[in-house]
Design an enzyme around this catalytic site. Structure first.
Site, short mmCIF file in Angstrom:
data_model
loop_
_atom_site.label_atom_id
_atom_site.label_comp_id
_atom_site.label_asym_id
_atom_site.label_seq_id
_atom_site.Cartn_x
_atom_site.Cartn_y
_atom_site.Cartn_z
N GLU A 199 -0.36 -8.89 -0.59
CA GLU A 199 -2.32 -9.53 0.25
C GLU A 199 -3.05 -9.18 -0.91
O GLU A 199 -4.01 -10.62 -1.63
CB GLU A 199 -2.59 -8.82 1.07
CG GLU A 199 -2.46 -8.28 1.49
CD GLU A 199 -1.97 -7.23 2.81
OE1 GLU A 199 -1.86 -5.99 2.56
OE2 GLU A 199 -2.80 -7.47 4.53
N GLY A 219 0.67 -5.15 1.06
CA GLY A 219 -0.17 -5.08 -0.09
C GLY A 219 -0.36 -6.01 -1.08
O GLY A 219 -1.34 -6.28 -1.90
N ALA A 228 0.90 -1.24 -0.22
CA ALA A 228 0.15 -0.10 -0.19
C ALA A 228 0.98 1.04 0.22
O ALA A 228 1.97 1.23 0.47
CB ALA A 228 -1.11 0.00 1.01
N GLU A 255 4.88 -4.78 7.59
CA GLU A 255 3.47 -3.63 7.90
C GLU A 255 4.05 -3.17 9.29
O GLU A 255 4.31 -1.85 9.72
CB GLU A 255 2.27 -3.66 8.60
CG GLU A 255 1.78 -3.39 6.98
CD GLU A 255 1.82 -5.03 6.07
OE1 GLU A 255 2.81 -6.46 6.03
OE2 GLU A 255 1.13 -5.14 5.11
N1 CAA Z 1 4.25 3.11 -1.42
C1 CAA Z 1 4.76 4.55 -1.36
N2 CAA Z 1 6.02 4.48 -2.55
C2 CAA Z 1 6.50 3.00 -2.56
C3 CAA Z 1 6.57 2.10 -1.79
C4 CAA Z 1 5.29 2.09 -1.20
N3 CAA Z 1 4.52 0.98 -0.30
N4 CAA Z 1 7.28 1.21 -2.21
C5 CAA Z 1 8.03 2.04 -3.20
N5 CAA Z 1 7.74 3.21 -3.36
C6 CAA Z 1 8.26 4.58 -3.77
C7 CAA Z 1 9.71 4.48 -2.95
O1 CAA Z 1 9.24 5.94 -2.10
C8 CAA Z 1 10.32 5.17 -4.44
O2 CAA Z 1 10.03 6.74 -4.91
P1 CAA Z 1 10.56 8.08 -5.09
O3 CAA Z 1 11.46 6.99 -6.15
O4 CAA Z 1 10.02 8.84 -5.80
O5 CAA Z 1 11.61 8.43 -3.77
C9 CAA Z 1 10.18 4.40 -5.52
O6 CAA Z 1 9.36 3.47 -4.85
C10 CAA Z 1 11.63 3.07 -5.78
O7 CAA Z 1 11.40 3.02 -4.25
P2 CAA Z 1 12.85 2.34 -3.40
O8 CAA Z 1 14.12 3.63 -4.34
O9 CAA Z 1 13.30 2.27 -1.98
O10 CAA Z 1 13.60 1.72 -4.71
P3 CAA Z 1 14.45 -0.05 -4.16
O11 CAA Z 1 14.83 -0.68 -5.26
O12 CAA Z 1 15.53 0.98 -3.10
O13 CAA Z 1 13.54 -0.43 -2.45
C11 CAA Z 1 11.23 -1.69 -1.35
C12 CAA Z 1 12.60 -1.14 -3.17
C13 CAA Z 1 12.81 -2.79 -0.71
C14 CAA Z 1 10.68 -2.82 -2.36
C15 CAA Z 1 11.44 -0.69 -0.84
O14 CAA Z 1 11.25 0.07 -1.60
C16 CAA Z 1 10.33 -0.64 -0.53
O15 CAA Z 1 10.55 -1.43 0.99
N6 CAA Z 1 9.53 -0.24 0.02
C17 CAA Z 1 8.30 -0.20 1.08
C18 CAA Z 1 7.60 -1.78 0.88
C19 CAA Z 1 6.69 -1.95 2.32
O16 CAA Z 1 7.18 -1.10 3.72
N7 CAA Z 1 5.12 -2.39 2.36
C20 CAA Z 1 4.37 -2.42 2.86
C21 CAA Z 1 3.78 -1.04 2.92
S1 CAA Z 1 2.22 -1.20 3.78
C22 CAA Z 1 1.14 -1.87 3.94
O17 CAA Z 1 1.24 -2.58 2.17
C23 CAA Z 1 -0.24 -1.98 4.86
C24 CAA Z 1 -1.24 -2.90 4.10
O18 CAA Z 1 -1.26 -4.12 4.13
C25 CAA Z 1 -2.10 -1.99 3.54
#
Ligand code: CAA
Length: 258
Positions: free
Chosen positions: A111, A108, A63, A131
Site C-alpha cells: 500500500e 501495508g 502493518a 490481509e
Molecule cells: N508485523 C509484525 N512483525 C512482522 C511482520 C508484520 N507485518 N512481518 C514480519 N514481522 C517480523 C516477524 O514477526 C519476525 O520477528 P521475530 O524475529 O521477532 O520473530 C521478523 O519480522 C522476521 O520475520 P519472519 O521470521 O517471519 O521472516 P521470514 O523471512 O520467515 O518471512 C514474511 C517473511 C513472509 C514477509 C513473513 O514475515 C510474513 O508473512 N509477514 C507478514 C506479512 C503480512 O501478512 N503482511 C500484512 C500485514 S496486515 C496489513 O498490512 C494490514 C493493512 O493493510 C493495514
C-alpha cells in the site's frame, strides 16, 4: 530514535524505513516518523523523493501484526485512518515520489508503494495483500489503489486470494515500472529521480496535481484541471526561460526551484 532515515543528495531525498528486525513493519511510530519526515522536506531544495526499506529482505512486510492483534474496532479504525492519512499525504505530496521496492512489499508495504507515483523493484521483490489470511481487509488504501493500478478484476483476484506476485508478474500487470538486480535498484531510482529533478520543478508538480485530480473526475472536469495547471505555468520564470531557450537553440536549461 526514528524508524525513518532521511538522506538528501542534491535535489533527491531518500526516506528509508529503518526497522529491519521486523522487516520494516509499519506500526504507529513508523507512521508518525514518516509523517514527521514529510513535514521536514525542504520544498525549495528537494525535487524528488525516493522511499525504500532498510535491509536486504523487505521494503515493508505490512502493518505491524503484533500491534494490531488486540485492537478494538475503534482502535483499528484510528490506525487505518492514520495509515491512510499518511499514505494519502504521500500520494498528494507536492513532489514526485518513487518507491524503490527492495524485497517484500506485503499488505501495508504494498500500500505504501502504491501511494507513490512510480514503483521500481528488485528482482527479489514480492507484492501482495495477504490481509484476508489474517481475517481483515487491507487497511491503508489497498482496496482502493490496487484496482486503480491494475484493474478491478486483477485486484479482486489478488486481494480475495491473497496470492503474492513476484517482480516479473508485477511488471507485466503494470504494478511496477521496472525491475532491477538488487544492487542496481537504488542507483536506478536515483537516476530516474535525477532525470525528473532536471525538469522545470513547478511544471513537474503541476503535472502531478493535474493527473492526481483528473484520474477521479469525468473527462470534461479533468480537462479543466489540465487547463488550469497548464495556464498557471505561464506565470513562471521556468516557462519563459524554457521556451526562450528552445527558440534560441539553447538546450539543457537549468531550472531554478521557484
Ligand atoms: N508485523 C509484525 N512483525 C512482522 C511482520 C508484520 N507485518 N512481518 C514480519 N514481522 C517480523 C516477524 O514477526 C519476525 O520477528 P521475530 O524475529 O521477532 O520473530 C521478523 O519480522 C522476521 O520475520 P519472519 O521470521 O517471519 O521472516 P521470514 O523471512 O520467515 O518471512 C514474511 C517473511 C513472509 C514477509 C513473513 O514475515 C510474513 O508473512 N509477514 C507478514 C506479512 C503480512 O501478512 N503482511 C500484512 C500485514 S496486515 C496489513 O498490512 C494490514 C493493512 O493493510 C493495514
Amino acid at each position: 530514535m526514528s524508524f525513518v532515515r532521511s538522506q538528501q543528495e542534491g535535489p533527491v531525498l531518500t526516506l528509508t524505513l529503518d526497522r529491519p528486525e521486523a522487516l520494516n513493519a509499519l506500526n504507529a511510530q513508523v507512521l508518525d516518523d514518516l509523517s514527521a519526515e514529510l513535514d521536514r522536506v525542504d520544498l525549495h531544495s528537494v525535487r524528488c523523493l525516493i522511499f525504500t526499506g532498510a535491509g536486504e529482505k523487505a521494503f515493508a512486510a505490512g502493518a505491524d501484526i503484533a500491534a494490531m492483534a488486540d485492537m478494538s474496532p475503534e482502535e483499528a479504525a484510528a490506525f487505518s485512518r492514520r495509515g491512510n492519512q499518511v499514505f494519502r499525504r504521500i500520494e498528494t505530496f507536492p513532489l514526485p515520489t518513487i518507491a524503490a521496492v527492495n524485497g517484500y512489499a506485503l499488505g501495508g508495504g504494498c500500500e505504501l508503494a502504491m501511494a507513490c507515483d512510480i514503483r521500481l523493484c528488485s528482482e527479489n521483490a514480492l507484492f501482495g495483500q495477504p490481509e484476508v489470511t489474517l481475517g481483515i481487509t487491507p487497511g491503508f488504501g489497498g482496496t482502493q489503489r490496487l484496482m486503480r493500478l491494475v484493474g478491478m478484476g486483477k485486484a479482486k483476484e489478488l486481494i480475495f486470494s491473497a496470492r503474492n506476485v513476484k517482480a516479473a508478474e508485477a511488471l507485466q500487470m503494470g504494478l511496477v515500472n521496472g525491475v532491477y538486480p538488487a544492487d542496481e535498484l537504488l542507483p536506478a531510482a536515483e537516476k530516474l529521480a535525477a532525470k525528473i529533478a532536471k525538469n522545470a520543478p513547478v511544471a513537474v508538480r503541476a503535472c502531478k496535481a493535474a493527473m492526481n485530480e483528473g484520474v477521479n473526475l469525468p473527462m470534461d472536469q479533468a480537462i479543466d484541471a489540465e487547463v488550469r495547471e497548464f495556464s498557471a505555468c505561464f506565470e513562471t520564470e521556468d516557462q519563459k526561460r524554457g521556451m526562450a531557450g528552445f527558440l534560441n537553440k539553447q538546450r539543457n536549461i537549468r531550472f531554478e526551484n521557484k
